[in-house]
Design a protein around this motif. Sequence first.
Motif, PDB file in Angstrom:
ATOM      1  N   ALA A  27       4.121 -10.383 -12.431  1.00 28.87           N
ATOM      2  CA  ALA A  27       2.851 -10.457 -11.674  1.00 28.87           C
ATOM      3  C   ALA A  27       2.574  -9.176 -10.899  1.00 28.87           C
ATOM      4  CB  ALA A  27       2.871 -11.657 -10.737  1.00 28.87           C
ATOM      5  N   GLY A  28       3.541  -8.234 -10.849  1.00 19.13           N
ATOM      6  CA  GLY A  28       3.258  -6.969 -10.179  1.00 19.13           C
ATOM      7  C   GLY A  28       4.398  -6.473  -9.312  1.00 19.13           C
ATOM      8  N   LEU A  29       4.027  -5.888  -8.186  1.00 16.54           N
ATOM      9  CA  LEU A  29       4.969  -5.169  -7.327  1.00 16.54           C
ATOM     10  C   LEU A  29       4.827  -5.591  -5.875  1.00 16.54           C
ATOM     11  CD1 LEU A  29       4.341  -1.566  -8.629  1.00 16.54           C
ATOM     12  CD2 LEU A  29       6.638  -2.507  -8.273  1.00 16.54           C
ATOM     13  N   MET A  30       5.929  -5.460  -5.148  1.00 15.81           N
ATOM     14  CA  MET A  30       5.871  -5.648  -3.702  1.00 15.81           C
ATOM     15  C   MET A  30       6.723  -4.604  -3.002  1.00 15.81           C
ATOM     16  SD  MET A  30       7.377  -8.633  -1.274  1.00 15.81           S
ATOM     17  CE  MET A  30       8.431  -7.801  -0.095  1.00 15.81           C
ATOM     18  N   GLY A  31       6.280  -4.159  -1.836  1.00 15.58           N
ATOM     19  CA  GLY A  31       7.091  -3.296  -0.974  1.00 15.58           C
ATOM     20  C   GLY A  31       6.714  -3.601   0.456  1.00 15.58           C
ATOM     21  N   ALA A  33       3.234   7.601   2.767  1.00 11.69           N
ATOM     22  CA  ALA A  33       4.330   7.995   1.874  1.00 11.69           C
ATOM     23  C   ALA A  33       4.981   6.756   1.256  1.00 11.69           C
ATOM     24  CB  ALA A  33       5.361   8.813   2.648  1.00 11.69           C
ATOM     25  N   ALA A  34       5.113   5.705   2.054  1.00  5.08           N
ATOM     26  CA  ALA A  34       5.729   4.466   1.542  1.00  5.08           C
ATOM     27  C   ALA A  34       4.850   3.847   0.453  1.00  5.08           C
ATOM     28  CB  ALA A  34       5.930   3.478   2.691  1.00  5.08           C
ATOM     29  N   ILE A  35       3.564   3.774   0.726  1.00  2.00           N
ATOM     30  CA  ILE A  35       2.661   3.121  -0.235  1.00  2.00           C
ATOM     31  C   ILE A  35       2.505   3.994  -1.493  1.00  2.00           C
ATOM     32  CG2 ILE A  35       0.327   2.181  -0.574  1.00  2.00           C
ATOM     33  CD1 ILE A  35       2.192   0.542   1.354  1.00  2.00           C
ATOM     34  N   ALA A  36       2.664   5.308  -1.338  1.00  3.71           N
ATOM     35  CA  ALA A  36       2.596   6.203  -2.508  1.00  3.71           C
ATOM     36  C   ALA A  36       3.692   5.842  -3.513  1.00  3.71           C
ATOM     37  CB  ALA A  36       2.727   7.657  -2.067  1.00  3.71           C
ATOM     38  N   ARG A  37       4.813   5.322  -3.018  1.00  5.35           N
ATOM     39  CA  ARG A  37       5.899   4.922  -3.924  1.00  5.35           C
ATOM     40  C   ARG A  37       5.467   3.720  -4.768  1.00  5.35           C
ATOM     41  NH1 ARG A  37      11.442   4.493  -2.507  1.00  5.35           N
ATOM     42  NH2 ARG A  37      11.414   5.025  -4.699  1.00  5.35           N
ATOM     43  N   LEU A  38       4.695   2.811  -4.145  1.00  2.21           N
ATOM     44  CA  LEU A  38       4.157   1.671  -4.907  1.00  2.21           C
ATOM     45  C   LEU A  38       3.123   2.157  -5.918  1.00  2.21           C
ATOM     46  CD1 LEU A  38       3.710  -1.012  -2.084  1.00  2.21           C
ATOM     47  CD2 LEU A  38       5.246  -1.180  -4.044  1.00  2.21           C
ATOM     48  N   ALA A  39       2.311   3.130  -5.512  1.00  2.00           N
ATOM     49  CA  ALA A  39       1.286   3.668  -6.425  1.00  2.00           C
ATOM     50  C   ALA A  39       1.946   4.287  -7.648  1.00  2.00           C
ATOM     51  CB  ALA A  39       0.427   4.696  -5.695  1.00  2.00           C
ATOM     52  N   GLU A  40       3.048   5.008  -7.405  1.00  2.00           N
ATOM     53  CA  GLU A  40       3.766   5.664  -8.510  1.00  2.00           C
ATOM     54  C   GLU A  40       4.336   4.609  -9.476  1.00  2.00           C
ATOM     55  OE1 GLU A  40       6.711   8.941  -7.572  1.00  2.00           O
ATOM     56  OE2 GLU A  40       7.996   7.582  -8.720  1.00  2.00           O
ATOM     57  N   ALA A  41       4.921   3.576  -8.902  1.00  2.00           N
ATOM     58  CA  ALA A  41       5.512   2.519  -9.744  1.00  2.00           C
ATOM     59  C   ALA A  41       4.423   1.773 -10.511  1.00  2.00           C
ATOM     60  CB  ALA A  41       6.316   1.556  -8.882  1.00  2.00           C
ATOM     61  N   PRO A  75      -1.065  -6.844 -11.873  1.00  2.00           N
ATOM     62  CA  PRO A  75      -2.278  -7.268 -11.158  1.00  2.00           C
ATOM     63  C   PRO A  75      -2.114  -7.300  -9.640  1.00  2.00           C
ATOM     64  CG  PRO A  75      -1.240  -9.137 -12.275  1.00  2.00           C
ATOM     65  CD  PRO A  75      -0.511  -7.915 -12.724  1.00  2.00           C
ATOM     66  N   ILE A  76      -0.882  -7.494  -9.158  1.00  3.74           N
ATOM     67  CA  ILE A  76      -0.665  -7.592  -7.703  1.00  3.74           C
ATOM     68  C   ILE A  76       0.191  -6.426  -7.232  1.00  3.74           C
ATOM     69  CG2 ILE A  76       0.444  -8.947  -5.869  1.00  3.74           C
ATOM     70  CD1 ILE A  76      -0.170 -11.469  -7.441  1.00  3.74           C
ATOM     71  N   VAL A  77      -0.267  -5.752  -6.172  1.00  5.35           N
ATOM     72  CA  VAL A  77       0.592  -4.822  -5.429  1.00  5.35           C
ATOM     73  C   VAL A  77       0.499  -5.268  -3.973  1.00  5.35           C
ATOM     74  CG1 VAL A  77       1.083  -2.436  -4.778  1.00  5.35           C
ATOM     75  CG2 VAL A  77       0.151  -2.935  -7.052  1.00  5.35           C
ATOM     76  N   SER A  78       1.574  -5.869  -3.480  1.00  6.26           N
ATOM     77  CA  SER A  78       1.551  -6.549  -2.183  1.00  6.26           C
ATOM     78  C   SER A  78       2.382  -5.778  -1.167  1.00  6.26           C
ATOM     79  CB  SER A  78       2.121  -7.960  -2.381  1.00  6.26           C
ATOM     80  OG  SER A  78       2.003  -8.703  -1.203  1.00  6.26           O
ATOM     81  N   ALA A  93      -3.792   1.890  -3.484  1.00  2.03           N
ATOM     82  CA  ALA A  93      -2.791   1.330  -4.411  1.00  2.03           C
ATOM     83  C   ALA A  93      -2.514  -0.149  -4.169  1.00  2.03           C
ATOM     84  CB  ALA A  93      -1.491   2.106  -4.288  1.00  2.03           C
ATOM     85  N   VAL A  94      -2.769  -0.603  -2.937  1.00  2.00           N
ATOM     86  CA  VAL A  94      -2.401  -1.973  -2.567  1.00  2.00           C
ATOM     87  C   VAL A  94      -3.533  -2.926  -2.937  1.00  2.00           C
ATOM     88  CG1 VAL A  94      -1.951  -3.425  -0.544  1.00  2.00           C
ATOM     89  CG2 VAL A  94      -0.890  -1.188  -0.729  1.00  2.00           C
ATOM     90  N   THR A  95      -3.181  -4.099  -3.486  1.00  2.00           N
ATOM     91  CA  THR A  95      -4.232  -5.089  -3.791  1.00  2.00           C
ATOM     92  C   THR A  95      -4.259  -6.216  -2.767  1.00  2.00           C
ATOM     93  OG1 THR A  95      -2.821  -6.514  -5.158  1.00  2.00           O
ATOM     94  CG2 THR A  95      -3.942  -4.679  -6.283  1.00  2.00           C
ATOM     95  N   GLU A  96      -3.118  -6.450  -2.091  1.00 10.25           N
ATOM     96  CA  GLU A  96      -3.126  -7.522  -1.091  1.00 10.25           C
ATOM     97  C   GLU A  96      -2.175  -7.220   0.053  1.00 10.25           C
ATOM     98  OE1 GLU A  96      -1.872 -10.922  -3.563  1.00 10.25           O
ATOM     99  OE2 GLU A  96       0.013 -10.879  -2.437  1.00 10.25           O
TER     100      GLU A  96
END
Length: 366
Positions: A172-176, A196-204, A216-219, A234-237
């Motif tokens: 379903a996606g990613l979380m950080g 910088a932290a959220i950029a790591r989620l964007a990269e993944a 579909p989800i980046v939480s 990069a974040v969806t929720e």
Amino acid sequence: MLLSPVGQSLESLDTPALLLDLDALDHNIALMAERIIHQGGKDWRPHAKAFKSPAIAHLLRQAGAIGVTVAKVSEAEIFAASGIADILIANIVVGPTKTARLAALQHSACVTATVDHPDQLPALAEAARAAGSTIPLLVDLDIGLHRTGVATTEAALALADRIAHTPGLQLAGLMGYEGHALAIPDPETKRSTIQAAIARLAEARAAFECAGLPCPIVSAAGSGSYEVTAGLPAVTELQAGGGIFGCMYYLELCRVTRHKPALFVLVSVISRPAPDRTILDAGRKAFSNHGAEPTIEGHPDCRIRMLSAEHTTIENPRDTEWKIGQKVKLIPGYSDLTFVLHDRVLGHRDGRVETAWPILGRGALQ
Ligand SMILES: Cc1ncc(COP(=O)(O)O)c(C=O)c1O
């Protein structure tokens, strides 16, 4: 036995009592909904581990939240039973009892969990097979807190690929969680640390998409970071939840702006042993001082000198006119660790109790 306090004036309540100022709560909810949903264009999935009360979850739904985030399977069960249809367990579910409960829960709600190691997958897949369900999963990426989470984009990608190819599991996606940034005092340093932290989620996320894997989800986000994170593409929720209570942890330590104190513990003065010392009828068993000192509403000049299990010792200016039996309102240090000390929270407006909400998830630790 607890008699219903609904309709009573605050002055007539027995103490200690957990109070929720409903006007301040509405203000804080509107503030977070505005920033996250309307300005940020994100889904809001507030963390409910602080309040553990379906009544408050439904207020948040009315304000536009898509569902709730929780920390435990047992919390998810309580919210699902109350009609919350979309729940994220922002935690790793391990052990046969919990995986079976998670798989069974899929028949009453969409309950997503997180993973950060391939060894977590077989038990989840087997539980899904046994229950005849599918378990949605987010890959947990460590974006700087160094708690759970895979360490690299490559590891996230490998885990995502395993999920996508395991029957019974759904990617379903990613979380950080950028929890390491919440208390950074300098606003610019805090902003750049969150970015910088959220950029790591964007990269993944980009790596998932490149490999043809769904994301579909980046939480992400907590109440101490949502004001910044809501603006990051990069974040969806967002998982920010406890900020609706405006306790000292968020106001002083995380420096959230424009939130009002909404959660209070009503306490009584039981002794004035000296002109500069006042003893209250509640201590650590009624409120938390985690992260920030509790304060007494309207008395910024009073300091907590000692916090005992059942008492608070206040150092006050000598001319403070508190009488024995007088009630005062204390803003807790951390709302999250205060709710779990009480059976119910009393919502009030205009000096009268309007609602008595049971904290149903109190003790839901599994
Ligand atoms: C995974 C996760 N997400 C979000 C949060 C933020 O919750 P809150 O907004 O209630 O502070 C926390 C807090 O500990 C957390 O552990």
